[in-house]
Design an enzyme around this catalytic site. Structure first.
Site, mmCIF file in Angstrom:
data_model
loop_
_atom_site.group_PDB
_atom_site.id
_atom_site.type_symbol
_atom_site.label_atom_id
_atom_site.label_comp_id
_atom_site.label_asym_id
_atom_site.label_seq_id
_atom_site.Cartn_x
_atom_site.Cartn_y
_atom_site.Cartn_z
ATOM 1 N N HIS A 48 0.825 -1.212 0.000
ATOM 2 C CA HIS A 48 0.000 0.000 0.000
ATOM 3 C C HIS A 48 0.861 1.265 0.000
ATOM 4 O O HIS A 48 0.669 2.175 -0.815
ATOM 5 C CB HIS A 48 -0.923 -0.019 1.236
ATOM 6 C CG HIS A 48 -1.771 1.198 1.380
ATOM 7 N ND1 HIS A 48 -1.383 2.286 2.120
ATOM 8 C CD2 HIS A 48 -2.968 1.500 0.846
ATOM 9 C CE1 HIS A 48 -2.319 3.211 2.048
ATOM 10 N NE2 HIS A 48 -3.305 2.759 1.282
ATOM 11 N N CYS A 74 -5.868 30.898 -20.257
ATOM 12 C CA CYS A 74 -5.094 31.058 -19.017
ATOM 13 C C CYS A 74 -5.878 30.617 -17.790
ATOM 14 O O CYS A 74 -5.426 30.815 -16.666
ATOM 15 C CB CYS A 74 -4.582 32.476 -18.860
ATOM 16 S SG CYS A 74 -5.900 33.690 -18.743
HETATM 17 C C1 PEP Z 1 -10.116 32.870 -15.354
HETATM 18 O O1 PEP Z 1 -11.179 33.350 -15.006
HETATM 19 O O2 PEP Z 1 -10.008 31.810 -15.978
HETATM 20 C C2 PEP Z 1 -8.846 33.540 -15.010
HETATM 21 C C3 PEP Z 1 -7.702 33.104 -15.472
HETATM 22 O O3 PEP Z 1 -8.911 34.596 -14.162
HETATM 23 P P1 PEP Z 1 -9.101 34.462 -12.571
HETATM 24 O O4 PEP Z 1 -8.921 33.024 -12.235
HETATM 25 O O5 PEP Z 1 -8.078 35.342 -11.988
HETATM 26 O O6 PEP Z 1 -10.493 34.958 -12.389
#
Ligand code: PEP
Ligand code: MG
Length: 635
Positions: free
Chosen positions: A212, A590
């Site tokens: 485990h 992003c």
């Molecule tokens: C998002 O909204 O995907 C982003 C990157 O901005 P935050 O997470 O800062 O709102």
């Protein structure tokens, strides 16, 4: 059936390190369960050569046949009944990330597979495990001679150093206080999982490679040495004896999960270097086959440097509000948020501006001329307004107000839905001076860095968050352009910059053709886009999503793995609409999904230019991008 029978598990290559050659365990006069449960410590497979030489020869031949057939490392189970070998099962073996990259490189060199097949063989998600620490070589050299007190089975690679704890609860308790701990147990069981998460390393007295502790630690990417039978454990009194030395709770220990060595001292650990060895080779190959760019979400020069070392080709998102979490900075930020008048706000902004400019210069220096996208302030207010009595008093003092006045301002800032409240570009619409300050800080930083490094291409990308309407973007852009152009003209610089937007509100996605008339680039903020498309609060969805998985309504967390059906449809549509009015529009992602392999594949397929993810996920992205391009090559 006695000593001419037995059972075992074996791999054609070492699943922890990738080393070529049989690796496994077997037990004489035992059943399969005895090996996996870890109740008896098994013998290494090579011992079979002494105990049952003919069976061992036959076993080795079968292993070669299987590996050549499947062209991958095999994980096999077998049983021997009165010297007669039965193969029970074979499958492509699970492996650590370190083993995966070595095996992939070796199989290329052995002519078994192509570069593309090698890349497809590696689980992109697992790569972040390679970023776990190893021992500092100098520190290890000193320790090696004097401090080795024992050796167990090298069950999960990596290095760990910390204080000894004997229970999962203690590991959690000390771990939460940022203490580094090594969890020492007779053997582990599922109740120990929480403690294992907090431990730097795990040491067990019993159990082999498949116990485990070994399996779970490998899954977590945590260093583990298992089956050190020399330990005389006294769990009740929280101590153990090894090499005639008694170790108590709180004493220190270092573990090497790749050699199984146990040290009675603290050895310095260092982060892994992804640019050398097999890791470096795989990253180079991933670069060769990927079409997507890989950027990072970094808010400090330190994170940016780390990400650049890991291969980031730019910053896709700098959350400028995150530059103010430090205790010595949060004050100025609170002053800005709680300012009552324009004058007060300008006093606060004047404090913030030099800090921002310095940080922006740091980011641009770290990226050495690669693109840097800086997003304007987007603080959901509830994350920043002071809540403790002490902080409120402090703010009152700085602003020359009474505590009651500050509390009144804070009450006035209260929002029922802060995530849908006065944040993002809405702040600029009400307080244009904030955008002016941020533009000055970005442009002055860029001019300075360009001056210091004339051969770099310094061209900041200014990103406006939470846009839902093109006129809103045009309003902010006008402020940016006016402020930036004045500074550029005054400094006789030829600096270029871009103004773009996040696409994170469904209305922006639906009107992307209009938005693109103003925006020079798009970056999908899929955290908010998911929040607003599903209508799920990103801070609260964790409470009810498990019921959705249990009832098979959703398969996985849409905040971790992109919902390609709904949110993805909005993204695909936005790109098409955006490029219909601005054909050279560049676009990235992003949100957190930028580091998730299946989401990256989708981003590749809809024609994004880059993905941006947190620094430690940077190595995952190029591999996932390469895999996507191998599956579906971009024209
Ligand atoms: C998002 O909204 O995907 C982003 C990157 O901005 P935050 O997470 O800062 O709102
Ligand atoms: Mg957002």
């Amino acid at each position: 059936m006695g000593d001419t029978s037995g059972t075992g598990v074996a791999f054609t290559r070492n699943p922890a390190t990738g080393e070529k050659g049989l690796m496994g365990e077997f037990l004489i006069n035992a059943q399969g369960e005895d090996v996996v449960a870890g109740v008896r410590t098994p013998m290494p497979i090579q011992k079979m050569a002494e105990v049952m030489p003919e069976v061992y020869e036959q076993f080795k031949k079968i292993c070669d046949i299987l590996e050549n057939h499947y062209r991958d490392m095999q994980d096999m189970e077998f049983t021997i009944e009165d010297k007669h070998l039965y193969m029970l099962q074979t499958r492509n073996g699970k492996r650590t990330a370190a083993a995966a990259i070595k095996i992939a490189c070796d199989l290329i060199d052995e002519g078994m597979i192509t570069e593309q097949q090698a890349l497809m063989q590696i689980d992109a998600k697992s790569l972040d495990m390679l970023l776990h620490p190893t021992f500092d070589s100098e520190s290890l050299k000193n320790a090696d001679k004097n401090n080795v007190v024992g050796k167990g089975i090298a069950a999960s690679p990596g290095a760990a150093a910390g204080k000894i704890v004997f229970t999962a609860e203690d590991a959690v308790k000390l771990g939460k206080q940022n203490e580094k701990v090594v969890l020492v147990r007779l053997e582990t069981s599922p109740e120990d999982i929480e403690g294992m998460k907090y431990a730097q390393g795990i040491l067990t007295v019993r159990g082999g490679q498949t116990s485990h502790a070994a399996v779970v630690a490998r899954g977590m990417g945590t260093c583990c040495v298992s089956g050190c039978g020399d330990i005389k454990m006294d769990e009740e009194n929280k101590c153990f004896t090894l090499a005639n030395k008694v170790f108590h709770e709180g004493n220190v220990l270092s573990l090497d999960g790749s050699t199984g060595k146990i040290y009675d001292c603290l050895i310095k650990t260092v982060p892994a270097d992804p640019n050398s060895g097999y890791f470096g080779r795989i990253m180079k190959l991933a670069d060769k086959y990927k079409a997507l760019g890989v950027r990072t979400n970094a808010d400090t020069p330190h994170d940016a440097e780390r990400a650049a070392e890991l291969g980031a080709q730019g910053i896709g998102l700098c959350r400028t509000e995150h530059m103010f979490f430090e205790p010595d900075r949060i004050g100025a930020f609170r002053e800005m948020i709680c300012a009552d008048t324009l004058e007060e706000r300008i006093v606060a902004l004047n404090k913030i501006e030099p800090m921002q400019q310095k940080d922006f210069e740091g980011l641009m220096e770290a990226l050495k001329g690669m693109p840097v996208t800086i997003r304007f302030l987007d603080p959901p207010l509830h994350e920043f307004v002071p809540t403790s009595e002490e902080d409120i008093k402090e703010l009152a003092k700085v602003q020359n107000k009474t505590v009651a006045q500050i509390k009144q301002i804070i009450n006035g800032l209260h929002e029922f839905n802060p995530m849908m409240g006065h944040r993002g570009c809405r702040l600029t619409v009400t307080y244009p001076e904030i955008a002016e300050m941020q533009t000055r800080a970005i442009i002055k930083a860029a001019i300075n860095v360009q001056k210091r490094h004339p051969d770099w291409k310094v061209e900041p990308e200014i990103m406006i968050p939470l846009v839902g309407e093109v006129k809103e973007l045009a309003f902010v852009k006008k402020i940016v352009v006016k402020t930036a152009d004045e500074i550029i003209a005054k400094s006789n610089s030829k600096l270029k910059y871009e103004v773009g937007t996040m696409i994170e509100i469904p209305r922006a996605a639906l009107t992307a053709d209009e938005i693109a008339k103003e925006a020079e680039f798009f970056c999908f903020g899929t955290n908010d886009l998911t929040q607003m498309t599903f209508g799920f609060s990103r801070d609260d969805a964790g409470k009810f999503l498990p019921a959705y998985y249990a009832n098979k309504i959703y398969e996985s967390d849409p905040f971790a793995r992109l919902d390609t059906v709904g949110v993805g449809k909005l993204m695909e549509m936005s790109i098409k609409l955006g490029r219909s009015t601005r054909p050279n529009l560049h676009a990235g992602i992003c949100g957190e999904h930028g580091g998730d392999p299946s989401s990256i594949e989708f981003c590749h397929n809809i024609g994004l230019d880059y993905v941006s993810c947190s620094p430690l996920r940077v190595p995952i992205a190029p591999l996932a991008a390469a895999q996507a391009n191998i599956k579906n090559p971009r024209k």
